[in-house]
Design a protein around this motif. Sequence first.
Motif, PDB file in Angstrom:
ATOM      1  N   VAL A   1     -54.358 -29.662 -68.944  1.00  0.00           N
ATOM      2  CA  VAL A   1     -54.723 -29.254 -67.587  1.00  0.00           C
ATOM      3  C   VAL A   1     -55.277 -27.837 -67.635  1.00  0.00           C
ATOM      4  O   VAL A   1     -54.699 -26.952 -68.270  1.00  0.00           O
ATOM      5  CB  VAL A   1     -53.492 -29.308 -66.658  1.00  0.00           C
ATOM      6  CG1 VAL A   1     -53.860 -28.855 -65.252  1.00  0.00           C
ATOM      7  CG2 VAL A   1     -52.894 -30.704 -66.644  1.00  0.00           C
ATOM      8  N   LYS A   2     -56.410 -27.636 -66.951  1.00  0.00           N
ATOM      9  CA  LYS A   2     -57.007 -26.304 -66.829  1.00  0.00           C
ATOM     10  C   LYS A   2     -57.253 -26.033 -65.353  1.00  0.00           C
ATOM     11  O   LYS A   2     -57.815 -26.860 -64.644  1.00  0.00           O
ATOM     12  CB  LYS A   2     -58.331 -26.223 -67.586  1.00  0.00           C
ATOM     13  CG  LYS A   2     -58.191 -26.350 -69.075  1.00  0.00           C
ATOM     14  CD  LYS A   2     -59.534 -26.243 -69.764  1.00  0.00           C
ATOM     15  CE  LYS A   2     -59.363 -26.479 -71.257  1.00  0.00           C
ATOM     16  NZ  LYS A   2     -60.647 -26.472 -71.946  1.00  0.00           N
ATOM     17  N   VAL A   3     -56.825 -24.867 -64.909  1.00  0.00           N
ATOM     18  CA  VAL A   3     -57.032 -24.453 -63.522  1.00  0.00           C
ATOM     19  C   VAL A   3     -57.954 -23.246 -63.519  1.00  0.00           C
ATOM     20  O   VAL A   3     -57.754 -22.296 -64.264  1.00  0.00           O
ATOM     21  CB  VAL A   3     -55.691 -24.077 -62.859  1.00  0.00           C
ATOM     22  CG1 VAL A   3     -55.916 -23.528 -61.467  1.00  0.00           C
ATOM     23  CG2 VAL A   3     -54.771 -25.272 -62.814  1.00  0.00           C
ATOM     24  N   HIS A   4     -58.972 -23.326 -62.680  1.00  0.00           N
ATOM     25  CA  HIS A   4     -59.888 -22.205 -62.481  1.00  0.00           C
ATOM     26  C   HIS A   4     -59.738 -21.793 -61.025  1.00  0.00           C
ATOM     27  O   HIS A   4     -60.110 -22.547 -60.130  1.00  0.00           O
ATOM     28  CB  HIS A   4     -61.334 -22.616 -62.776  1.00  0.00           C
ATOM     29  CG  HIS A   4     -61.510 -23.250 -64.114  1.00  0.00           C
ATOM     30  ND1 HIS A   4     -61.605 -22.515 -65.265  1.00  0.00           N
ATOM     31  CD2 HIS A   4     -61.572 -24.549 -64.491  1.00  0.00           C
ATOM     32  CE1 HIS A   4     -61.739 -23.341 -66.302  1.00  0.00           C
ATOM     33  NE2 HIS A   4     -61.718 -24.580 -65.848  1.00  0.00           N
TER      34      HIS A   4
ATOM     35  N   LEU B   1     -48.958 -24.415 -57.760  1.00  0.00           N
ATOM     36  CA  LEU B   1     -47.805 -25.299 -57.708  1.00  0.00           C
ATOM     37  C   LEU B   1     -48.349 -26.707 -57.926  1.00  0.00           C
ATOM     38  O   LEU B   1     -49.268 -27.129 -57.236  1.00  0.00           O
ATOM     39  CB  LEU B   1     -47.150 -25.173 -56.331  1.00  0.00           C
ATOM     40  CG  LEU B   1     -45.719 -25.610 -56.170  1.00  0.00           C
ATOM     41  CD1 LEU B   1     -44.802 -24.821 -57.088  1.00  0.00           C
ATOM     42  CD2 LEU B   1     -45.281 -25.423 -54.734  1.00  0.00           C
ATOM     43  N   TRP B   2     -47.830 -27.440 -58.896  1.00  0.00           N
ATOM     44  CA  TRP B   2     -48.384 -28.762 -59.188  1.00  0.00           C
ATOM     45  C   TRP B   2     -47.288 -29.817 -59.269  1.00  0.00           C
ATOM     46  O   TRP B   2     -46.136 -29.510 -59.521  1.00  0.00           O
ATOM     47  CB  TRP B   2     -49.215 -28.738 -60.476  1.00  0.00           C
ATOM     48  CG  TRP B   2     -48.393 -28.543 -61.720  1.00  0.00           C
ATOM     49  CD1 TRP B   2     -47.950 -27.366 -62.218  1.00  0.00           C
ATOM     50  CD2 TRP B   2     -47.912 -29.566 -62.597  1.00  0.00           C
ATOM     51  NE1 TRP B   2     -47.219 -27.579 -63.357  1.00  0.00           N
ATOM     52  CE2 TRP B   2     -47.174 -28.936 -63.618  1.00  0.00           C
ATOM     53  CE3 TRP B   2     -48.023 -30.952 -62.619  1.00  0.00           C
ATOM     54  CZ2 TRP B   2     -46.571 -29.639 -64.641  1.00  0.00           C
ATOM     55  CZ3 TRP B   2     -47.421 -31.649 -63.642  1.00  0.00           C
ATOM     56  CH2 TRP B   2     -46.700 -30.991 -64.639  1.00  0.00           C
TER      57      TRP B   2
ATOM     58  N   ARG C   1     -43.963 -27.719 -59.608  1.00  0.00           N
ATOM     59  CA  ARG C   1     -43.646 -26.668 -60.582  1.00  0.00           C
ATOM     60  C   ARG C   1     -44.695 -25.573 -60.495  1.00  0.00           C
ATOM     61  O   ARG C   1     -45.879 -25.866 -60.379  1.00  0.00           O
ATOM     62  CB  ARG C   1     -43.630 -27.248 -61.992  1.00  0.00           C
ATOM     63  CG  ARG C   1     -42.487 -28.206 -62.196  1.00  0.00           C
ATOM     64  CD  ARG C   1     -42.556 -28.828 -63.567  1.00  0.00           C
ATOM     65  NE  ARG C   1     -42.325 -30.250 -63.351  1.00  0.00           N
ATOM     66  CZ  ARG C   1     -42.731 -31.201 -64.140  1.00  0.00           C
ATOM     67  NH1 ARG C   1     -43.392 -30.917 -65.221  1.00  0.00           N
ATOM     68  NH2 ARG C   1     -42.476 -32.454 -63.862  1.00  0.00           N
ATOM     69  N   TRP C   2     -44.263 -24.342 -60.590  1.00  0.00           N
ATOM     70  CA  TRP C   2     -45.165 -23.198 -60.516  1.00  0.00           C
ATOM     71  C   TRP C   2     -45.712 -22.883 -61.899  1.00  0.00           C
ATOM     72  O   TRP C   2     -44.965 -22.815 -62.871  1.00  0.00           O
ATOM     73  CB  TRP C   2     -44.431 -21.984 -59.957  1.00  0.00           C
ATOM     74  CG  TRP C   2     -45.292 -20.763 -59.911  1.00  0.00           C
ATOM     75  CD1 TRP C   2     -45.236 -19.694 -60.751  1.00  0.00           C
ATOM     76  CD2 TRP C   2     -46.350 -20.506 -58.995  1.00  0.00           C
ATOM     77  NE1 TRP C   2     -46.191 -18.780 -60.413  1.00  0.00           N
ATOM     78  CE2 TRP C   2     -46.895 -19.260 -59.336  1.00  0.00           C
ATOM     79  CE3 TRP C   2     -46.899 -21.208 -57.927  1.00  0.00           C
ATOM     80  CZ2 TRP C   2     -47.962 -18.694 -58.633  1.00  0.00           C
ATOM     81  CZ3 TRP C   2     -47.955 -20.643 -57.228  1.00  0.00           C
ATOM     82  CH2 TRP C   2     -48.470 -19.397 -57.584  1.00  0.00           C
ATOM     83  N   LYS C   3     -47.027 -22.680 -61.983  1.00  0.00           N
ATOM     84  CA  LYS C   3     -47.665 -22.291 -63.241  1.00  0.00           C
ATOM     85  C   LYS C   3     -48.561 -21.095 -63.010  1.00  0.00           C
ATOM     86  O   LYS C   3     -49.412 -21.116 -62.122  1.00  0.00           O
ATOM     87  CB  LYS C   3     -48.528 -23.441 -63.793  1.00  0.00           C
ATOM     88  CG  LYS C   3     -47.744 -24.522 -64.471  1.00  0.00           C
ATOM     89  CD  LYS C   3     -47.179 -24.022 -65.774  1.00  0.00           C
ATOM     90  CE  LYS C   3     -46.609 -25.152 -66.582  1.00  0.00           C
ATOM     91  NZ  LYS C   3     -46.019 -24.709 -67.814  1.00  0.00           N
TER      92      LYS C   3
ATOM     93  N   PRO D   1     -53.392 -20.387 -66.939  1.00  0.00           N
ATOM     94  CA  PRO D   1     -54.553 -21.183 -66.524  1.00  0.00           C
ATOM     95  C   PRO D   1     -54.675 -22.523 -67.260  1.00  0.00           C
ATOM     96  O   PRO D   1     -55.444 -23.379 -66.851  1.00  0.00           O
ATOM     97  CB  PRO D   1     -55.731 -20.277 -66.839  1.00  0.00           C
ATOM     98  CG  PRO D   1     -55.244 -19.374 -67.920  1.00  0.00           C
ATOM     99  CD  PRO D   1     -53.770 -19.204 -67.696  1.00  0.00           C
ATOM    100  N   GLU D   2     -53.907 -22.701 -68.353  1.00  0.00           N
ATOM    101  CA  GLU D   2     -53.965 -23.970 -69.105  1.00  0.00           C
ATOM    102  C   GLU D   2     -52.561 -24.359 -69.525  1.00  0.00           C
ATOM    103  O   GLU D   2     -51.752 -23.526 -69.887  1.00  0.00           O
ATOM    104  CB  GLU D   2     -54.806 -23.812 -70.373  1.00  0.00           C
ATOM    105  CG  GLU D   2     -56.261 -23.487 -70.115  1.00  0.00           C
ATOM    106  CD  GLU D   2     -57.073 -23.414 -71.397  1.00  0.00           C
ATOM    107  OE1 GLU D   2     -56.695 -24.085 -72.401  1.00  0.00           O
ATOM    108  OE2 GLU D   2     -58.081 -22.703 -71.408  1.00  0.00           O
ATOM    109  N   TRP D   3     -52.277 -25.665 -69.481  1.00  0.00           N
ATOM    110  CA  TRP D   3     -51.017 -26.174 -69.964  1.00  0.00           C
ATOM    111  C   TRP D   3     -51.148 -27.647 -70.299  1.00  0.00           C
ATOM    112  O   TRP D   3     -52.111 -28.306 -69.939  1.00  0.00           O
ATOM    113  CB  TRP D   3     -49.880 -25.904 -68.980  1.00  0.00           C
ATOM    114  CG  TRP D   3     -49.942 -26.655 -67.676  1.00  0.00           C
ATOM    115  CD1 TRP D   3     -49.387 -27.863 -67.390  1.00  0.00           C
ATOM    116  CD2 TRP D   3     -50.597 -26.239 -66.478  1.00  0.00           C
ATOM    117  NE1 TRP D   3     -49.645 -28.215 -66.094  1.00  0.00           N
ATOM    118  CE2 TRP D   3     -50.395 -27.237 -65.519  1.00  0.00           C
ATOM    119  CE3 TRP D   3     -51.351 -25.117 -66.123  1.00  0.00           C
ATOM    120  CZ2 TRP D   3     -50.907 -27.167 -64.225  1.00  0.00           C
ATOM    121  CZ3 TRP D   3     -51.857 -25.037 -64.845  1.00  0.00           C
ATOM    122  CH2 TRP D   3     -51.616 -26.055 -63.918  1.00  0.00           C
TER     123      TRP D   3
END
Length: 182
Positions: A137-140, A152-153, A169-171, A174-176
Amino acid sequence: PARATLLCDTLAAAPGGFVVEPAAEGGWIRAGEIQAFWQPPEEPSGAPRGYWWVVDQAEATLPDPARANYAATPELEAGGLADGSRWLHVRTQDAAGNLSPDAAHVKLSIDGTPPEFTLEVPEAQGNAWTKGRRANVKVHGEDKISGFTGCLWTLHAKGEGQPPILEGRWKEEPEWVVDIPG
């Protein structure tokens, strides 16, 4: 003999002890509406007549009664506040009619606009099936006002409906990698 008592009060004091709601999480208020409460100053002439207030972008405005808002009690509600840094300025008018020479100032950092972000999961391109049990997963994200600090995902199976976001869950990263239960 005739007697007269003359009460003299020539100076009003500024209020203090501010509380602003909603409470600012991380210093930022997530709504364009606030309520503010403060401690009235002790005055020789008794309880203050009222308070003059204004919200603007300057740090040290002295509210002018000709253009300011009025509150008869030590509380106010302000709405329609745009995103960004604002200042609340409150000035006392005592029972004798004197205006405090100074105002109390409180910074309001408003960010009621959600951040913009995109989610990238290469394993789920085009809603394609995957046989793997891991997803990268990548968030921009971007938030021009207060900054993007994370997301939060949640993960749920198709047909289950969307779970409440607060169960997520809070992240901050930017990638996990997500392990998908079998």
